[in-house]
Design a protein around this motif. Sequence first.
Motif, short mmCIF file in Angstrom:
data_model
loop_
_atom_site.label_atom_id
_atom_site.label_comp_id
_atom_site.label_asym_id
_atom_site.label_seq_id
_atom_site.Cartn_x
_atom_site.Cartn_y
_atom_site.Cartn_z
N GLY A 79 0.84 -1.19 0.00
CA GLY A 79 0.00 0.00 0.00
C GLY A 79 0.87 1.24 0.00
N SER A 80 0.61 2.15 -0.94
CA SER A 80 1.30 3.44 -0.97
C SER A 80 0.51 4.34 -1.90
N ASN A 81 0.95 5.58 -2.05
CA ASN A 81 0.15 6.51 -2.83
C ASN A 81 1.06 7.44 -3.62
N ASP A 82 0.88 7.43 -4.96
CA ASP A 82 1.71 8.27 -5.83
C ASP A 82 1.57 9.75 -5.51
N ALA A 136 3.81 -1.39 3.59
CA ALA A 136 3.35 -0.05 3.23
C ALA A 136 4.44 0.95 3.60
N TYR A 137 4.50 2.02 2.84
CA TYR A 137 5.46 3.07 3.17
C TYR A 137 4.85 4.42 2.82
N GLY A 138 5.30 5.46 3.50
CA GLY A 138 4.80 6.80 3.22
C GLY A 138 5.81 7.83 3.64
N PRO A 325 1.07 8.77 6.41
CA PRO A 325 0.09 8.46 5.36
C PRO A 325 0.40 7.11 4.71
N MET A 326 -0.63 6.31 4.54
CA MET A 326 -0.58 4.99 3.90
C MET A 326 0.02 3.91 4.80
N VAL A 327 0.49 4.27 5.99
CA VAL A 327 1.12 3.30 6.89
C VAL A 327 0.37 3.20 8.22
#
Lengths: 368, 143
Positions: A79-82, A136-138, A325-327
């Motif tokens: 899980g992560s977000n561009d 997941a990473y952010g 975020p995302m984590v």
Amino acid sequence: MRRVHVQGVGRLPPAVRNVPSYATGPAWDEPQWSVAGPDGPELLTPAALDEAEMVQAVTAAALADAGLSRDDVGFICSGSNDYHQGRPFSFVMALDGVGCWPPKRESHVEMDGAFALYEAWVRLQHGDVDVALVYAYGRSSLGPTDEVLSLQLDPYFLAPLGPPPIALAGLQAQALVDAGLATEADFAAVVARAWRAAADDLYTSVSAELVEDRMLLHPAVASPLRAHDQASFADGAAAVVLVAEGAGPAIEGIAHCIDPMDFGTRDLTTSRSARLAHAAAGGGIPEVAELHLRFSPEALILRDALGLEEALVDPTGGTLPSDVPMVSGLTRVIAATEHVRGGAGRALAHCTAGPCLQQNLVTLLVAP
Amino acid sequence: MDQPALTSRFTLAYAYKRSLGPVIGAFMTGLRDRRILGARTADGRVIVPARAYDPASGEPTGDLVEVGPSGVIETVSHVAQPSPTDPVQVPFAWALIRLDGADTSFLHVVEGSAEALHRGLRVTARWRAERDGSLRDIEAFVP
């Protein structure tokens, strides 16, 4: 239904980007993260790490914790977000951190890692794969996170106005005040308690003694909310190893529900989607709950919607002192796992996405 | 020998246009014409902004209905110090506004100080002179 266990966990202490000006506690030390180097482990500050190094550190830790190796893994989901990374397909670069050979079945969600864990749980139900690695990473430090979150709102009716997250949370908070369900002092009490609890938590890395009376003297940013009512953004990464019929805390139920995106059509003083997700995950009262809070009033709404009056809520301090975020949602699952490992019979992990608690994912963990 | 680096300006943009469809498209065209449209649901409520589907039931909506341009503030969050990214640069509030004829609330900004704006206050849309069919065609609501 196959019984899926959280057999291994790994995470980095989140690196809070800015110690908030309202923090009055002991001086903050920038955390150092241990990562693999050519001559053994190296200690690096978060700013020195790229995404692949963060992913390598946490996935290696989670596999070691599970007593497994990459060869045992049948499915990988991340899980992560561009939007937060600021470049397209950013998760492809992070795959370097888990290795590319031999190839594995792999998937990615443009959401918090808790949603990647949900996909991995579903994948394990197929029966042909027994071990899933979730990570997941952010890195909120790469840009103005509030503005990035505004860009992710409904492109026709919300994004053109660009309301920052605290504006929408301010409307939700004011709806609670108007309905007589909460006061500004209640919000301050949630924040002060979270930061006090965080002082004892290894993975929060920042703490502050907040004086509740003085907190209310600060001006509102978006009334009735003040700067301290919003979670402090941080950088970080986390990983979990799920094993079907494995060892460790078991997933009793997991479910996700969404409220309508036009929040003018729903009652902001409650969270119907959280209530439904909790019921679908199995319901009941957990001994301990770890909530994904981005604003203090959400604690009051979730306490009611998830039936937490009798539960110990966020003994780790939760996400108000450091929200990655995302984590953050995946670290709620890890915190709940550690509570069950420590003797709790039943723990709830919550993850939210979207404005005003629009989406809610509930995971219930029980002793094996 | 030092060579100046070759540079080129690049603007990231979508190289296509897309239709907003018969409902959201009509809503945006309405804004250009100084009209705010809601959609009537199967059970007779009017939801604003107009949507093709009723979020409560998932059923398709029916007729488009003109609402506002005035209404009543239902929930308000004051901003004393606007940021450069805010839609107006004077003291204002984010507000959920129940427009006349609507059964749901509509998010926009209302100009005015914390003392001047409150729940239950009647406000009306102030239209931008040059309109292009977007939510910003309403500059702000004002008392």
